[in-house]
Design a protein around this motif. Structure first.
Motif, PDB file in Angstrom:
ATOM      1  N   SER A 105       8.681   1.435  -5.661  1.00  0.00           N
ATOM      2  CA  SER A 105      10.012   1.249  -5.079  1.00  0.00           C
ATOM      3  C   SER A 105       9.973   0.626  -3.683  1.00  0.00           C
ATOM      4  O   SER A 105      11.019   0.240  -3.146  1.00  0.00           O
ATOM      5  CB  SER A 105      10.742   2.597  -4.998  1.00  0.00           C
ATOM      6  OG  SER A 105      10.156   3.434  -4.015  1.00  0.00           O
ATOM      7  N   VAL A 106       8.783   0.540  -3.095  1.00  0.00           N
ATOM      8  CA  VAL A 106       8.674  -0.054  -1.754  1.00  0.00           C
ATOM      9  C   VAL A 106       9.026  -1.539  -1.830  1.00  0.00           C
ATOM     10  O   VAL A 106       8.532  -2.266  -2.706  1.00  0.00           O
ATOM     11  CB  VAL A 106       7.238   0.122  -1.199  1.00  0.00           C
ATOM     12  CG1 VAL A 106       7.100  -0.573   0.153  1.00  0.00           C
ATOM     13  CG2 VAL A 106       6.904   1.600  -1.075  1.00  0.00           C
ATOM     14  N   ASP A 107       9.886  -1.972  -0.944  1.00  0.00           N
ATOM     15  CA  ASP A 107      10.356  -3.364  -0.924  1.00  0.00           C
ATOM     16  C   ASP A 107       9.161  -4.334  -0.809  1.00  0.00           C
ATOM     17  O   ASP A 107       8.365  -4.220   0.130  1.00  0.00           O
ATOM     18  CB  ASP A 107      11.286  -3.556   0.278  1.00  0.00           C
ATOM     19  CG  ASP A 107      12.027  -4.897   0.211  1.00  0.00           C
ATOM     20  OD1 ASP A 107      11.488  -5.816  -0.432  1.00  0.00           O
ATOM     21  OD2 ASP A 107      13.109  -5.006   0.798  1.00  0.00           O
ATOM     22  N   PRO A 108       9.028  -5.287  -1.758  1.00  0.00           N
ATOM     23  CA  PRO A 108       7.903  -6.242  -1.705  1.00  0.00           C
ATOM     24  C   PRO A 108       7.855  -7.015  -0.389  1.00  0.00           C
ATOM     25  O   PRO A 108       6.756  -7.349   0.102  1.00  0.00           O
ATOM     26  CB  PRO A 108       8.172  -7.175  -2.884  1.00  0.00           C
ATOM     27  CG  PRO A 108       9.008  -6.374  -3.827  1.00  0.00           C
ATOM     28  CD  PRO A 108       9.852  -5.482  -2.974  1.00  0.00           C
ATOM     29  N   SER A 109       9.028  -7.306   0.210  1.00  0.00           N
ATOM     30  CA  SER A 109       9.023  -8.058   1.469  1.00  0.00           C
ATOM     31  C   SER A 109       8.425  -7.210   2.606  1.00  0.00           C
ATOM     32  O   SER A 109       7.731  -7.731   3.481  1.00  0.00           O
ATOM     33  CB  SER A 109      10.447  -8.481   1.828  1.00  0.00           C
ATOM     34  OG  SER A 109      11.284  -7.352   2.023  1.00  0.00           O
ATOM     35  N   THR A 110       8.673  -5.896   2.552  1.00  0.00           N
ATOM     36  CA  THR A 110       8.071  -5.001   3.550  1.00  0.00           C
ATOM     37  C   THR A 110       6.556  -4.967   3.385  1.00  0.00           C
ATOM     38  O   THR A 110       5.801  -5.005   4.356  1.00  0.00           O
ATOM     39  CB  THR A 110       8.637  -3.575   3.396  1.00  0.00           C
ATOM     40  OG1 THR A 110      10.055  -3.622   3.516  1.00  0.00           O
ATOM     41  CG2 THR A 110       8.063  -2.645   4.447  1.00  0.00           C
ATOM     42  N   ARG A 111       6.136  -4.902   2.123  1.00  0.00           N
ATOM     43  CA  ARG A 111       4.697  -4.884   1.840  1.00  0.00           C
ATOM     44  C   ARG A 111       4.048  -6.202   2.287  1.00  0.00           C
ATOM     45  O   ARG A 111       2.954  -6.189   2.871  1.00  0.00           O
ATOM     46  CB  ARG A 111       4.494  -4.666   0.338  1.00  0.00           C
ATOM     47  CG  ARG A 111       3.065  -4.320  -0.046  1.00  0.00           C
ATOM     48  CD  ARG A 111       2.967  -4.013  -1.522  1.00  0.00           C
ATOM     49  NE  ARG A 111       3.603  -2.754  -1.846  1.00  0.00           N
ATOM     50  CZ  ARG A 111       4.456  -2.581  -2.845  1.00  0.00           C
ATOM     51  NH1 ARG A 111       4.780  -3.604  -3.609  1.00  0.00           N
ATOM     52  NH2 ARG A 111       4.965  -1.399  -3.091  1.00  0.00           N
ATOM     53  N   ALA A 112       4.747  -7.311   2.050  1.00  0.00           N
ATOM     54  CA  ALA A 112       4.207  -8.615   2.449  1.00  0.00           C
ATOM     55  C   ALA A 112       4.122  -8.713   3.977  1.00  0.00           C
ATOM     56  O   ALA A 112       3.140  -9.254   4.524  1.00  0.00           O
ATOM     57  CB  ALA A 112       5.079  -9.733   1.888  1.00  0.00           C
ATOM     58  N   ALA A 113       5.135  -8.176   4.665  1.00  0.00           N
ATOM     59  CA  ALA A 113       5.117  -8.192   6.131  1.00  0.00           C
ATOM     60  C   ALA A 113       3.952  -7.376   6.675  1.00  0.00           C
ATOM     61  O   ALA A 113       3.291  -7.769   7.649  1.00  0.00           O
ATOM     62  CB  ALA A 113       6.438  -7.645   6.666  1.00  0.00           C
ATOM     63  N   ALA A 114       3.695  -6.223   6.032  1.00  0.00           N
ATOM     64  CA  ALA A 114       2.571  -5.382   6.469  1.00  0.00           C
ATOM     65  C   ALA A 114       1.242  -6.096   6.268  1.00  0.00           C
ATOM     66  O   ALA A 114       0.346  -6.043   7.121  1.00  0.00           O
ATOM     67  CB  ALA A 114       2.590  -4.070   5.702  1.00  0.00           C
ATOM     68  N   THR A 115       1.134  -6.799   5.139  1.00  0.00           N
ATOM     69  CA  THR A 115      -0.096  -7.555   4.865  1.00  0.00           C
ATOM     70  C   THR A 115      -0.284  -8.654   5.908  1.00  0.00           C
ATOM     71  O   THR A 115      -1.397  -8.894   6.392  1.00  0.00           O
ATOM     72  CB  THR A 115      -0.037  -8.162   3.451  1.00  0.00           C
ATOM     73  OG1 THR A 115       0.144  -7.109   2.495  1.00  0.00           O
ATOM     74  CG2 THR A 115      -1.323  -8.913   3.126  1.00  0.00           C
ATOM     75  N   ALA A 116       0.836  -9.319   6.262  1.00  0.00           N
ATOM     76  CA  ALA A 116       0.763 -10.386   7.268  1.00  0.00           C
ATOM     77  C   ALA A 116       0.347  -9.850   8.634  1.00  0.00           C
ATOM     78  O   ALA A 116      -0.250 -10.566   9.452  1.00  0.00           O
ATOM     79  CB  ALA A 116       2.123 -11.083   7.375  1.00  0.00           C
TER      80      ALA A 116
END
Length: 215
Positions: A105-116
């Motif tokens: 359920s974690v927003d993919p954009s949040t996950r992508a931002a964390a990866t960045a």
């Protein structure tokens, strides 16, 4: 009412034992379900077998498990370890799907931002995915806690000390007051678990409290 007051010490003692037998498996089950749910959320080919396999564990009849586990674990029939292991199995069955759903359920954009920002692997799981999954995890834990409080009472049929004693003893004596005391005590204990988990979830999600304050 007078019977409950006369036996208040015994009710509290059995409630404490009941809380221990239902609460310890909740913690152990969560610790086991976290990596299983994480794998199910990360590996698409594992999701089906993992969720189906753990979900089937919940179909094992509780009384059968309480009777079979002593011989498997080489423990006495009244050893509380049997109940803790059985309840841990049921908790894993309920929580593995919850963990997988919560992490998904974690927003993919949040996950992508964390990866960045440099978070990867376990660091992103610990610092981003897991905190954001807390509300869904807490909802699953509340269901598992109520289920544990209910199923633990079945162990009274084999003589394990807890609130279920009032149900079996009251039935054997045809004494409805004692049965009602057992039912009300179990419900009260489930409410305590529910309130405690809700409170802990709020403490772990300060952003949710801030959003509520703004609305």
């Amino acid at each position: 009412m007078s019977w409950a007051l006369d036996h208040l010490g015994e009710i509290l003692s059995r409630a404490g034992q009941h809380a221990w037998l239902a609460g310890i498996p909740l913690v152990l089950g969560l610790l086991i379900a976290l990596p299983l749910g994480w794998l199910a959320a990360r590996k698409a080919w594992l999701k089906g077998p993992l969720l189906s396999g753990t979900g089937l564990l919940y179909t094992i009849p509780s009384l059968a498990l309480f009777i079979l586990l002593p011989s498997i674990l080489k423990r006495g029939i009244l050893d509380p370890v049997n109940v803790i292991v059985a309840m841990t199995i049921y908790t894993v069955a309920l929580l593995t799907r919850t963990v997988a759903d919560a992490l998904s359920s974690v927003d993919p954009s949040t996950r992508a931002a964390a990866t960045a920002m440099g978070y990867g692997g376990f660091a992103r799981f610990r610092a981003v995915d897991l905190p954001l999954a807390v509300p869904v995890l807490a909802a699953g834990l509340r269901v598992a806690a109520v289920s544990n409080v209910s199923i633990v009472s079945v162990a009274s049929l084999i003589g394990v000390n807890q609130l279920g004693y009032f149900l079996t003893n009251g039935y054997a004596r045809s004494f409805a007051t004692e049965v009602w005391v057992g039912i009300i005590a179990c419900v009260a204990l489930a409410v305590v678990f529910d309130v405690a988990i809700h409170g802990i979830a709020r403490l772990l999600t300060p952003w949710a409290r801030a959003a509520e304050a703004r609305s």
